[in-house]
Write a protein that holds these residues in place. Structure first.
Motif, PDB file in Angstrom:
ATOM      1  N   LEU A   1       2.136  36.344  -6.380  1.00  0.00           N
ATOM      2  CA  LEU A   1       1.403  36.409  -5.109  1.00  0.00           C
ATOM      3  C   LEU A   1       1.366  35.067  -4.379  1.00  0.00           C
ATOM      4  O   LEU A   1       0.884  34.999  -3.247  1.00  0.00           O
ATOM      5  CB  LEU A   1      -0.031  36.879  -5.362  1.00  0.00           C
ATOM      6  N   LYS A   2       1.892  34.040  -5.001  1.00  0.00           N
ATOM      7  CA  LYS A   2       1.834  32.702  -4.411  1.00  0.00           C
ATOM      8  C   LYS A   2       2.510  32.667  -3.041  1.00  0.00           C
ATOM      9  O   LYS A   2       3.655  33.094  -2.876  1.00  0.00           O
ATOM     10  CB  LYS A   2       2.501  31.695  -5.343  1.00  0.00           C
ATOM     11  N   GLY A   3       1.785  32.172  -2.054  1.00  0.00           N
ATOM     12  CA  GLY A   3       2.334  32.020  -0.707  1.00  0.00           C
ATOM     13  C   GLY A   3       2.338  33.284   0.141  1.00  0.00           C
ATOM     14  O   GLY A   3       2.697  33.256   1.315  1.00  0.00           O
ATOM     15  N   VAL A   4       1.921  34.430  -0.436  1.00  0.00           N
ATOM     16  CA  VAL A   4       1.948  35.705   0.294  1.00  0.00           C
ATOM     17  C   VAL A   4       0.627  35.897   1.045  1.00  0.00           C
ATOM     18  O   VAL A   4      -0.451  35.788   0.453  1.00  0.00           O
ATOM     19  CB  VAL A   4       2.177  36.890  -0.670  1.00  0.00           C
ATOM     20  N   GLU A   5       0.707  36.199   2.328  1.00  0.00           N
ATOM     21  CA  GLU A   5      -0.498  36.372   3.143  1.00  0.00           C
ATOM     22  C   GLU A   5      -0.650  37.774   3.715  1.00  0.00           C
ATOM     23  O   GLU A   5      -1.763  38.225   3.971  1.00  0.00           O
ATOM     24  CB  GLU A   5      -0.495  35.361   4.301  1.00  0.00           C
TER      25      GLU A   5
END
Length: 512
Positions: A285-289
């Protein structure tokens, strides 16, 4: 299986509400796409048909139309709003655009109660939402109710048991609306009141045993109402053939993993396997907005973790899920608009073929209140049965923007305080949902003599019956003050608490 009342869906926002009201009368209802053939309805043992309302006009070029043979099934038909106008047009009457659109409260005057308005007052306050109206009745019909703008607000053909009503009896705004529906079910259709919790459990247990045989079943247990009831129901049916897998995705509430282990492993003695995959979820999920992308990543990762867990459990043939009826309806976008896709549900379909597992969804015919009743009948504790709804993606959709462990830690602490205060005051059990949302904005605050530039937490508390509509809850001011003070004082990195006072519609209950 109980007798069925078919609700043909023409895109009304209230279609699910109609189905729920029918079930509240202990009669089984099922929602069908408006194009469903009369032959298919006949095979399902339908004893009555309701044509829902809808956003279209019967004059529109692509206006949704049912199979005309529905009127030849020999069962009672009730048209609501758009359904009434359809009956007027398709059965030989005339429909015209109203000079004044009727929307909101109106007064219905009953000139002839008949079976539909038996034992009801001659004047009722009703809820309207229409722009067309019947101006000339089809052959065989007679008017039995009027409003200020429509002389044919309620019509009936007693010989064929066809009824049309211009208002919406299913919504709470309509006085005695459920009684109108009950009269249609019992006095007109002669439906049996055989949709009870005990009957459903007996039927479901029998079906699960027949479907599963001696095979092993895997179930993803979240600790929420849906998966918990599904686990209890399947365990009642097949016992040790069920293995539950609890995935710690790092997006759980504070203390949730420990509570699940204690209840299901120790108390119910269900074969429970706990998998800690929190680092994997957060890494992906890193960096996902974007909200939908987050949901899909969480859903896909959940399936991946399940695949790996199968190797430690041994061969299984079925994957069980706590899918509910609203999940099924919302996750199927049907043509010409009727039920538009609202959001993706990672617990409906989406399984990779390589898993070679069949789906077992014992709750897919039930609404949330029915699931709670089943759970209570099966002996689940109050804390589980009446637990507030919690989204499948967990706190992943309550941290707006990018998800990090630091943000999750802040949200978990704030949410734990809210839960504690809500339960201490008994408000937790009175509302539909209460939760905190992490807002990715910083605000200036003061701690002691120092300025504090930290995050903002939003508190969301709503009242609802079925999550189709919701209104914000007017909590006592002293409770709101205590919640705000505790969060800003006890949770580091929070400088401000705000209250969400949006209703659904136009807002949704969750923020993402």
């Amino acid at each position: 299986m109980a007798q069925t009342i078919a609700v043909l869906d023409f895109g009304s926002q209230y279609t699910q509400v109609i189905a729920r009201r029918i079930r509240e009368c202990e009669v089984y209802s099922k929602i069908y796409h408006y194009t469903t053939s009369a032959e298919e309805l006949k095979k399902d043992g339908v004893v009555g048909v309701i044509l829902s309302g809808g956003p279209s006009s019967v004059f529109a070029k692509d206006a949704p139309m049912p199979d005309k043979a529905v009127f030849e099934l020999g069962v009672p038909v009730l048209g609501i709003c758009y359904g009434l106008q359809l009956m007027g047009k398709m059965l030989g009457g005339k429909v015209a655009k109203s000079k004044e659109r009727e929307f909101g409260h109106g007064t219905l005057s009953i000139t002839k109660p008949g079976r539909l308005f038996r034992k009801l007052p001659r004047k009722l306050r009703v809820w309207n939402s229409h722009g067309d109206k019947v101006t000339e009745l089809p052959p065989g019909f007679a008017p039995i109710g009027t409003t200020d703008n429509s002389p044919f607000a309620v019509i009936e053909d007693r010989k064929r048991d066809f009824y049309g009503i211009q208002f919406h009896p299913e919504v709470f705004h309509t006085e005695r609306g459920v009684d109108v529906i009950r009269n249609y079910l019992l006095n007109v259709c002669g439906a049996a009141q055989d949709w009870t919790t005990k009957d459903y459990i007996d039927h479901a247990v029998e079906e699960i045993r027949k479907t599963v045989g001696k095979s092993r079943v895997i179930l993803g247990l979240s600790g929420g109402v849906d998966s918990s009831v599904a686990a209890a129901l399947i365990h009642k049916a097949i016992g040790k053939q069920l293995t539950c897998v609890f995935v710690d995705n790092g997006l759980l509430r504070k203390g949730e993993r420990e509570a699940v282990e204690k209840l299901y492993g120790d108390h119910f003695h269900i074969d429970l396997r706990v998998v800690d995959a929190s680092k994997l979820f957060l890494r992906r999920l890193k960096g996902v907005e974007e909200p939908e992308q987050k949901r899909k990543i969480i859903g896909n990762t959940f399936v991946n973790v399940f695949e790996k867990s199968l190797k430690t459990i041994g061969h299984a043939k079925f994957l069980a899920q706590g899918t509910l009826y609203p999940d099924v309806i919302e996750s199927v976008a049907i043509g010409n608009n009727p039920a538009a896709l609202i959001k993706s549900h990672h617990n409906v379909g989406g399984l990779p073929e390589r898993m070679k597992l069949k789906l077992l969804e014992p709750l897919r015919e039930l609404f949330k209140d029915e699931v709670r009743a089943v759970g209570a009948e099966l002996g689940l504790p109050r804390e589980v049965v009446w637990r507030q709804p919690f989204p499948g993606p967990g706190l992943g959709v309550r941290v707006l923007g990018e998800i990090t462990k630091a943000k999750l830690d802040v949200l978990k602490e704030a949410d734990a305080i809210l839960m504690e205060e809500m339960k201490t005051t008994e408000w937790y059990w009175k509302v539909w949902q209460s939760f905190c949302v992490f807002l990715p904005v910083k605000s200036v605050g003061v701690i002691g003599d120092e300025r504090n530039y930290s995050w903002v937490i939003a508190v969301r508390v709503v009242e609802s019956i079925d999550a189709m509509t919701a209104d914000w809850t007017r909590l006592p001011y002293d409770l709101l003050q205590r919640i705000s003070n505790r969060i800003t004082n006890e949770v580091r990195d929070v400088s401000r608490v705000v209250l969400d006072i949006s209703s659904k519609p136009p807002a949704t209950i969750e923020w993402e």
